[in-house]
Design a protein around this motif. Structure first.
Motif, PDB file in Angstrom:
ATOM      1  N   THR A 313       0.750  -1.057  -0.043  1.00 25.93           N
ATOM      2  CA  THR A 313      -0.003   0.128  -0.043  1.00 25.93           C
ATOM      3  C   THR A 313       0.753   1.100  -0.046  1.00 25.93           C
ATOM      4  N   ILE A 314       2.172   1.112   0.066  1.00 26.35           N
ATOM      5  CA  ILE A 314       3.264   2.186  -0.006  1.00 26.35           C
ATOM      6  C   ILE A 314       3.060   2.776  -1.432  1.00 26.35           C
ATOM      7  N   GLY A 328      -3.827  11.695  -5.449  1.00 28.28           N
ATOM      8  CA  GLY A 328      -4.853  10.479  -5.258  1.00 28.28           C
ATOM      9  C   GLY A 328      -5.715  10.788  -3.981  1.00 28.28           C
ATOM     10  N   GLY A 329      -5.654  11.779  -3.537  1.00 27.81           N
ATOM     11  CA  GLY A 329      -6.268  11.780  -2.281  1.00 27.81           C
ATOM     12  C   GLY A 329      -5.697  11.283  -0.901  1.00 27.81           C
ATOM     13  N   HIS A 330      -4.557  10.990  -0.795  1.00 24.70           N
ATOM     14  CA  HIS A 330      -3.980  10.486   0.299  1.00 24.70           C
ATOM     15  C   HIS A 330      -3.038  11.502   1.015  1.00 24.70           C
ATOM     16  N   ALA A 335       4.362  16.408   5.550  1.00 28.50           N
ATOM     17  CA  ALA A 335       4.264  17.755   5.272  1.00 28.50           C
ATOM     18  C   ALA A 335       4.087  18.783   6.237  1.00 28.50           C
ATOM     19  N   ALA A 336       4.283  19.891   5.881  1.00 34.38           N
ATOM     20  CA  ALA A 336       3.886  20.942   6.932  1.00 34.38           C
ATOM     21  C   ALA A 336       2.527  21.502   6.793  1.00 34.38           C
ATOM     22  N   ALA A 421      -1.160  19.523   1.492  1.00 31.71           N
ATOM     23  CA  ALA A 421      -0.417  18.308   1.245  1.00 31.71           C
ATOM     24  C   ALA A 421      -0.481  17.550   2.538  1.00 31.71           C
ATOM     25  N   GLN A 422      -0.534  18.138   3.638  1.00 28.25           N
ATOM     26  CA  GLN A 422      -0.826  17.217   4.853  1.00 28.25           C
ATOM     27  C   GLN A 422      -2.154  16.432   5.205  1.00 28.25           C
TER      28      GLN A 422
END
Length: 474
Positions: A313-314, A328-330, A335-336, A421-422
């Motif tokens: 799943t990585i 992809g919504g992950h 991330a900051a 991002a986070q």
């Protein structure tokens, strides 16, 4: 086609045990034609394939493959024809599908122990009472019940011996006291010595000729004295073979041999009981070792499967700063955090088709005039701009080169979306942007005067900055 699941003892086995009045159940031994160790190579191959396709981005098929492996192992273990040997207080039942054989301890005439199997021959008048008559896969020569391929065979043999060896000893002693021979095929013990049927005829050795004897499992070994022309009288092996009720046979030999201080019957019977107790202790120790080994194997198997599923799943970084999975919504926990109103917010660019001008090949950040947009490292990224492109056949210009080479420039339609991002939350709705007609490559390579058939327009730096500057500077 129906699938039969076997989780517990088949009802037909329990019914036969009740019919035969075998008493309380003591142990169950499952028969398996395939050893569990064969699952390891299969598991390693399946997990290697699952990890490979997972790292390529096909996470769902990878997890489906892992699930299929586990379902397959479950079907192998619990479905199909039930095969087991069940030991009860007064006898046992052997089951292979619809075939079943049973025997009470008081019906057993002989028993033989091999390295990985066992056979019990009921008395002649009990053969018709020992289970179903049409059980060819469970029935050997002269009607004996064949016990094969069961887990924990050594414990099964020990349980059977605990019930049959004292009976076999008493039977042999009674035969001798009646002036008959004590039969333990292929051996016959008499007051004068031992006879052995080797398959090529019968040989015999008087007690005075015997040197030593003993048994290992179901094999009896007898050494005798022989005359040697050079060395005179020497001892060497006279008989070695599988013998019925080997423990009892060994002790009957010791109780009958007049040359080695023949023990009393009660003392010899105690020795049989001691043999059984000693073997029970050894079996228990081996059982504990097998249990530890099974636990270690189970833990290793779980680690391989769970670890493989996790690796599958990585989301590997494809380019840039490694935030392609955000598209992809992950969410990316490394991330900051993005807090509107505290701009500018460092941004990473991911995706694209033909590419877009002003973006570094590997850094994934703008090379434009807004230096504060550029993250110092991957951990400083707050926003991710995801760019996708769709090539079209619409010609929007020509790319002219020296030598008269003209290459058509076709449009590429880009879609740009921005995410935090986070958290993976969309912070800028998708924007559609056409490629710029002025983005021809500076040079081309020709082959015999012929260049590429066409180019597709890229995004310009100003197009990209215009699309995202509001959310980046907010």
């Amino acid at each position: 086609m129906s699938v039969t699941f076997t989780v517990g003892v088949p009802p037909a086995v329990t019914a036969l045990a009740q019919q035969r009045e075998l008493g309380a159940r003591k142990a169950v031994f499952w028969r398996r034609a395939t050893r569990a160790l064969i699952l390891w190579p299969l598991t390693l191959v399946v997990m290697a394939v699952a990890i490979t396709i997972g790292l390529l981005g096909w996470h769902l098929p990878a997890l489906v493959l892992v699930a299929a492996l586990l379902v397959g192992i479950g079907l192998w273990r619990y479905s199909g024809t039930p095969e087991c040997v069940v030991v009860y207080e007064h006898g046992l039942v052997c089951c292979l599908g619809r075939q079943r054989r049973s025997v009470r301890w008081d019906e057993a005439h002989y028993s033989w122990r091999g390295a990985a199997d066992m056979a019990i021959l009921p008395q002649e008048d009990a053969l018709e009472e020992t289970g179903l008559a049409d059980a060819p896969d469970l029935t050997g020569t002269d009607g004996r019940i064949m016990l094969r391929q069961v887990s924990g065979m050594d414990r099964l043999q020990q349980l059977v011996d605990a019930e049959l060896q004292l009976r076999a000893f008493d039977r042999g002693r009674a035969q001798l006291e009646a002036g008959e021979q004590a039969d333990y095929p292929p051996l016959a013990i008499t007051a004068a010595g031992i006879f052995a049927n080797t398959g090529k005829g019968t040989v015999n050795a008087r007690w005075a000729a015997l040197h030593s004897y003993g048994h290992v499992g179901g094999v009896v070994v007898i050494n005798a004295f022989f005359k040697d022309a050079a060395k005179g009288r020497i001892a060497k092996e006279w008989f070695r073979g599988l013998v019925a009720d080997a423990t009892a046979a060994h002790r009957v030999i010791a109780a009958t041999n007049p040359n080695q201080g023949t023990p009393q019957a009660e003392e010899a019977a105690d020795l049989v009981a001691d043999d059984i107790m000693a073997e029970a202790a050894e079996v228990q120790q081996r059982s504990r070792q097998r249990h530890r080994w099974a636990v270690l194997q189970g833990a290793a198997f779980a680690a391989v499967v769970l670890g493989g599923a996790a690796i599958s799943t990585i989301h590997l970084p494809e380019h840039g700063l490694g935030y392609s999975a955000v598209c992809g919504g992950h969410p990316a926990s490394r991330a900051a955090s993005y807090n509107p109103g505290n701009g500018p917010h460092p941004i990473d660019f991911e995706g694209g088709s033909g590419g877009f001008a002003g973006v570094s090949d590997n850094a994934g950040v703008l090379d434009g005039e807004y230096g504060q947009w550029i993250p110092a490292n991957a951990a400083d990224v707050q926003l991710v701009a995801c760019v996708t492109g769709v090539k079209t056949d619409t010609t929007i210009g020509n790319c002219d080169y020296e030598g008269g080479t003209d290459v058509p420039l076709k449009n590429e339609q880009y879609t740009l979306t921005v995410y935090a991002a986070q958290t993976g939350t969309q912070v800028l709705a998708p924007k559609e942007i056409d490629g710029d007609p002025s983005t021809c490559p500076e040079s081309i390579e020709t082959d015999n005067g012929s260049g590429p058939s066409s180019f597709h327009a890229e995004l310009t730096l100003s197009d990209v900055e215009s699309a995202v500057q509001a959310v980046v500077n907010d």
